[in-house]
Design a protein around this motif. Sequence first.
Motif, PDB file in Angstrom:
ATOM      1  N   PRO A 129       0.807  -1.235   0.000  1.00  0.00           N
ATOM      2  CA  PRO A 129       0.000   0.000   0.000  1.00  0.00           C
ATOM      3  C   PRO A 129       0.833   1.276   0.000  1.00  0.00           C
ATOM      4  O   PRO A 129       0.396   2.298  -0.529  1.00  0.00           O
ATOM      5  CB  PRO A 129      -0.828  -0.126   1.285  1.00  0.00           C
ATOM      6  CG  PRO A 129      -0.097  -1.109   2.136  1.00  0.00           C
ATOM      7  CD  PRO A 129       0.534  -2.065   1.193  1.00  0.00           C
ATOM      8  N   MET A 130       2.043   1.226   0.576  1.00  0.00           N
ATOM      9  CA  MET A 130       2.853   2.443   0.602  1.00  0.00           C
ATOM     10  C   MET A 130       3.263   2.875  -0.798  1.00  0.00           C
ATOM     11  O   MET A 130       3.437   4.066  -1.053  1.00  0.00           O
ATOM     12  CB  MET A 130       4.107   2.221   1.466  1.00  0.00           C
ATOM     13  CG  MET A 130       3.841   2.196   2.960  1.00  0.00           C
ATOM     14  SD  MET A 130       3.109   3.723   3.594  1.00  0.00           S
ATOM     15  CE  MET A 130       1.391   3.263   3.699  1.00  0.00           C
ATOM     16  N   LEU A 131       3.402   1.924  -1.719  1.00  0.00           N
ATOM     17  CA  LEU A 131       3.734   2.283  -3.092  1.00  0.00           C
ATOM     18  C   LEU A 131       2.577   3.050  -3.732  1.00  0.00           C
ATOM     19  O   LEU A 131       2.796   4.008  -4.485  1.00  0.00           O
ATOM     20  CB  LEU A 131       4.045   1.025  -3.902  1.00  0.00           C
ATOM     21  CG  LEU A 131       4.399   1.249  -5.382  1.00  0.00           C
ATOM     22  CD1 LEU A 131       5.618   2.139  -5.506  1.00  0.00           C
ATOM     23  CD2 LEU A 131       4.622  -0.083  -6.086  1.00  0.00           C
ATOM     24  N   ILE A 132       1.344   2.653  -3.423  1.00  0.00           N
ATOM     25  CA  ILE A 132       0.176   3.359  -3.952  1.00  0.00           C
ATOM     26  C   ILE A 132       0.126   4.779  -3.396  1.00  0.00           C
ATOM     27  O   ILE A 132      -0.098   5.750  -4.138  1.00  0.00           O
ATOM     28  CB  ILE A 132      -1.113   2.590  -3.607  1.00  0.00           C
ATOM     29  CG1 ILE A 132      -1.099   1.201  -4.270  1.00  0.00           C
ATOM     30  CG2 ILE A 132      -2.348   3.383  -4.034  1.00  0.00           C
ATOM     31  CD1 ILE A 132      -2.259   0.324  -3.876  1.00  0.00           C
ATOM     32  N   PHE A 133       0.333   4.913  -2.087  1.00  0.00           N
ATOM     33  CA  PHE A 133       0.348   6.248  -1.478  1.00  0.00           C
ATOM     34  C   PHE A 133       1.453   7.106  -2.091  1.00  0.00           C
ATOM     35  O   PHE A 133       1.260   8.303  -2.340  1.00  0.00           O
ATOM     36  CB  PHE A 133       0.551   6.136   0.041  1.00  0.00           C
ATOM     37  CG  PHE A 133      -0.698   5.777   0.801  1.00  0.00           C
ATOM     38  CD1 PHE A 133      -1.758   6.669   0.884  1.00  0.00           C
ATOM     39  CD2 PHE A 133      -0.816   4.559   1.435  1.00  0.00           C
ATOM     40  CE1 PHE A 133      -2.912   6.350   1.593  1.00  0.00           C
ATOM     41  CE2 PHE A 133      -1.961   4.219   2.140  1.00  0.00           C
ATOM     42  CZ  PHE A 133      -3.016   5.119   2.213  1.00  0.00           C
ATOM     43  N   LEU A 134       2.620   6.492  -2.329  1.00  0.00           N
ATOM     44  CA  LEU A 134       3.746   7.244  -2.885  1.00  0.00           C
ATOM     45  C   LEU A 134       3.435   7.737  -4.293  1.00  0.00           C
ATOM     46  O   LEU A 134       3.701   8.897  -4.626  1.00  0.00           O
ATOM     47  CB  LEU A 134       4.994   6.368  -2.897  1.00  0.00           C
ATOM     48  CG  LEU A 134       6.266   7.033  -3.448  1.00  0.00           C
ATOM     49  CD1 LEU A 134       6.669   8.216  -2.578  1.00  0.00           C
ATOM     50  CD2 LEU A 134       7.409   6.024  -3.532  1.00  0.00           C
ATOM     51  N   LYS A 135       2.858   6.859  -5.124  1.00  0.00           N
ATOM     52  CA  LYS A 135       2.534   7.270  -6.489  1.00  0.00           C
ATOM     53  C   LYS A 135       1.479   8.376  -6.507  1.00  0.00           C
ATOM     54  O   LYS A 135       1.571   9.312  -7.306  1.00  0.00           O
ATOM     55  CB  LYS A 135       2.052   6.058  -7.288  1.00  0.00           C
ATOM     56  CG  LYS A 135       3.131   5.038  -7.600  1.00  0.00           C
ATOM     57  CD  LYS A 135       4.167   5.599  -8.565  1.00  0.00           C
ATOM     58  CE  LYS A 135       3.595   5.839  -9.935  1.00  0.00           C
ATOM     59  NZ  LYS A 135       4.611   6.399 -10.884  1.00  0.00           N
ATOM     60  N   LEU A 136       0.480   8.269  -5.641  1.00  0.00           N
ATOM     61  CA  LEU A 136      -0.521   9.333  -5.558  1.00  0.00           C
ATOM     62  C   LEU A 136       0.120  10.641  -5.113  1.00  0.00           C
ATOM     63  O   LEU A 136      -0.228  11.720  -5.614  1.00  0.00           O
ATOM     64  CB  LEU A 136      -1.630   8.936  -4.574  1.00  0.00           C
ATOM     65  CG  LEU A 136      -2.644   7.894  -5.060  1.00  0.00           C
ATOM     66  CD1 LEU A 136      -3.519   7.445  -3.899  1.00  0.00           C
ATOM     67  CD2 LEU A 136      -3.490   8.452  -6.188  1.00  0.00           C
ATOM     68  N   HIS A 137       1.046  10.549  -4.178  1.00  0.00           N
ATOM     69  CA  HIS A 137       1.674  11.742  -3.615  1.00  0.00           C
ATOM     70  C   HIS A 137       2.645  12.387  -4.602  1.00  0.00           C
ATOM     71  O   HIS A 137       2.767  13.612  -4.648  1.00  0.00           O
ATOM     72  CB  HIS A 137       2.421  11.363  -2.333  1.00  0.00           C
ATOM     73  CG  HIS A 137       2.888  12.541  -1.542  1.00  0.00           C
ATOM     74  ND1 HIS A 137       2.073  13.210  -0.647  1.00  0.00           N
ATOM     75  CD2 HIS A 137       4.087  13.183  -1.502  1.00  0.00           C
ATOM     76  CE1 HIS A 137       2.752  14.197  -0.089  1.00  0.00           C
ATOM     77  NE2 HIS A 137       3.978  14.205  -0.590  1.00  0.00           N
ATOM     78  N   VAL A 138       3.333  11.564  -5.388  1.00  0.00           N
ATOM     79  CA  VAL A 138       4.386  12.067  -6.265  1.00  0.00           C
ATOM     80  C   VAL A 138       3.848  12.543  -7.608  1.00  0.00           C
ATOM     81  O   VAL A 138       4.207  13.627  -8.077  1.00  0.00           O
ATOM     82  CB  VAL A 138       5.471  10.984  -6.473  1.00  0.00           C
ATOM     83  CG1 VAL A 138       6.453  11.397  -7.562  1.00  0.00           C
ATOM     84  CG2 VAL A 138       6.218  10.727  -5.173  1.00  0.00           C
ATOM     85  N   ASP A 139       3.005  11.736  -8.254  1.00  0.00           N
ATOM     86  CA  ASP A 139       2.560  12.119  -9.601  1.00  0.00           C
ATOM     87  C   ASP A 139       1.128  11.721  -9.926  1.00  0.00           C
ATOM     88  O   ASP A 139       0.701  11.840 -11.074  1.00  0.00           O
ATOM     89  CB  ASP A 139       3.501  11.542 -10.656  1.00  0.00           C
ATOM     90  CG  ASP A 139       3.564  10.010 -10.636  1.00  0.00           C
ATOM     91  OD1 ASP A 139       2.682   9.384 -10.017  1.00  0.00           O
ATOM     92  OD2 ASP A 139       4.504   9.447 -11.231  1.00  0.00           O
ATOM     93  N   MET A 140       0.373  11.205  -8.960  1.00  0.00           N
ATOM     94  CA  MET A 140      -1.020  10.803  -9.162  1.00  0.00           C
ATOM     95  C   MET A 140      -1.146   9.778 -10.297  1.00  0.00           C
ATOM     96  O   MET A 140      -2.122   9.773 -11.028  1.00  0.00           O
ATOM     97  CB  MET A 140      -1.912  12.025  -9.457  1.00  0.00           C
ATOM     98  CG  MET A 140      -1.929  13.070  -8.380  1.00  0.00           C
ATOM     99  SD  MET A 140      -3.096  14.413  -8.717  1.00  0.00           S
ATOM    100  CE  MET A 140      -2.434  15.075 -10.255  1.00  0.00           C
ATOM    101  N   PHE A 141      -0.122   8.926 -10.451  1.00  0.00           N
ATOM    102  CA  PHE A 141      -0.100   7.913 -11.510  1.00  0.00           C
ATOM    103  C   PHE A 141      -0.132   8.544 -12.898  1.00  0.00           C
ATOM    104  O   PHE A 141      -0.575   7.915 -13.858  1.00  0.00           O
ATOM    105  CB  PHE A 141      -1.269   6.936 -11.355  1.00  0.00           C
ATOM    106  CG  PHE A 141      -1.140   6.029 -10.164  1.00  0.00           C
ATOM    107  CD1 PHE A 141      -0.422   4.846 -10.250  1.00  0.00           C
ATOM    108  CD2 PHE A 141      -1.724   6.368  -8.951  1.00  0.00           C
ATOM    109  CE1 PHE A 141      -0.305   4.012  -9.147  1.00  0.00           C
ATOM    110  CE2 PHE A 141      -1.612   5.533  -7.842  1.00  0.00           C
ATOM    111  CZ  PHE A 141      -0.894   4.352  -7.943  1.00  0.00           C
ATOM    112  N   ALA A 142       0.340   9.783 -13.016  1.00  0.00           N
ATOM    113  CA  ALA A 142       0.318  10.486 -14.306  1.00  0.00           C
ATOM    114  C   ALA A 142       1.715  10.779 -14.821  1.00  0.00           C
ATOM    115  O   ALA A 142       1.868  11.559 -15.774  1.00  0.00           O
ATOM    116  CB  ALA A 142      -0.475  11.782 -14.179  1.00  0.00           C
ATOM    117  N   GLY A 143       2.745  10.189 -14.231  1.00  0.00           N
ATOM    118  CA  GLY A 143       4.097  10.383 -14.716  1.00  0.00           C
ATOM    119  C   GLY A 143       4.601  11.802 -14.534  1.00  0.00           C
ATOM    120  O   GLY A 143       4.168  12.532 -13.630  1.00  0.00           O
TER     121      GLY A 143
END
Length: 367
Positions: free
Chosen positions: A116-130
């Motif tokens: 789950p921390m990877l999901i939180f990190l991606k949302l926090h860093v780029d919202m899964f939008a690169g």
Amino acid sequence: MVHTWSSLISTLFLLLLCVTGLPLIFHHEIDELLGYDPKPEIAQPGAVKRSIDEIARTALANDPGRVLQYILWDKDEPNTVIAFTNNKVDGDPDAATLRAYDAHTAKPLGSVGGGPMLIFLKLHVDMFAGQPGKLFLGAMGFLFLVAIISGVVLYWPFTRRLSFGTLRDKSRRIAWFDWHNLLGAITIAWALVVGATGVINTLAEVMLGQWKANELADMVKPYAGKPPPVHLASLDATLEKARKAAPDMNVSFVAFPGTPFTSSHHFAVFMRGDTPLTSRLLKPVLLDGETGEVSDARDLPVYLKALLVSQPLHFGDYGGMPLKIIWALLDIMTIVVIGSGLYLWIVKRRKHRSHAIAGQPLLQPSK
């Protein structure tokens, strides 16, 4: 007007960043609790560490058909070695597999960085939008800084009429207004630091591209036009030469030829210092991929040093658990500030609308 609109435009995204940032403050502890940060067994006194070449072979055997991109040493876990494998050396970072290995036995310990921390990190860093997502969140972070500064300018004259911390109970709106100002004053310094470091972090890929186009290009100029190495030099021999090129420093990670952190012909061994501050700063040592000989070693430019220092500061990763707890409390207060600001705007809009419907002037002359 500046404070209102800079706050409103960025509100939802700031709430996303604050909510996802809260568990990320404790991501080491959460990953360890959930089994995504495997630890090696306690080594016997005098135990000899396995060669990095052996660990590299083990990593490739565990991920057949893939190639090594990086090998990393966690400064907080010196007995753990982490190997990054991917479909190709310049493959998408999201396609990489991270596995931890025991430095004394070369045995795999398990996958790293998932859950789950990877999901939180991606949302926090780029919202899964690169990269576009990173730059967009950077813009929202800039608006956040504008909202903080304009809020101080706007409300400073008002607060001089009241003692600090005054909470009036004339109405719900006024009570929330006072809480908004009080918590905003308490968190202002923290919010400026976290907001500014967050904006800097969103420019990481831009800064890396600048470094590659200038400093790295100059370092590898003598190798221009040469093909990538067919056979790679021994990792252990290469790392030993890197240590001699940067004495009194420790290896942070090694990038294989062709990866984004080096050229197609070189290993890049990134060295770090041994103090709380210098352990966050890196010095690249470039070594010929075929011979392992040192080609060049230079300090990183100031803008990359600023990036490296800002990354742990953004998540309060400097002072252990006490600082993390403080960071978490300030994060929660900031969520209340953002939420109360949105509530006050909605109440004000309703009040304006009700006056307009009733046909009453919004400003009444004083009697």
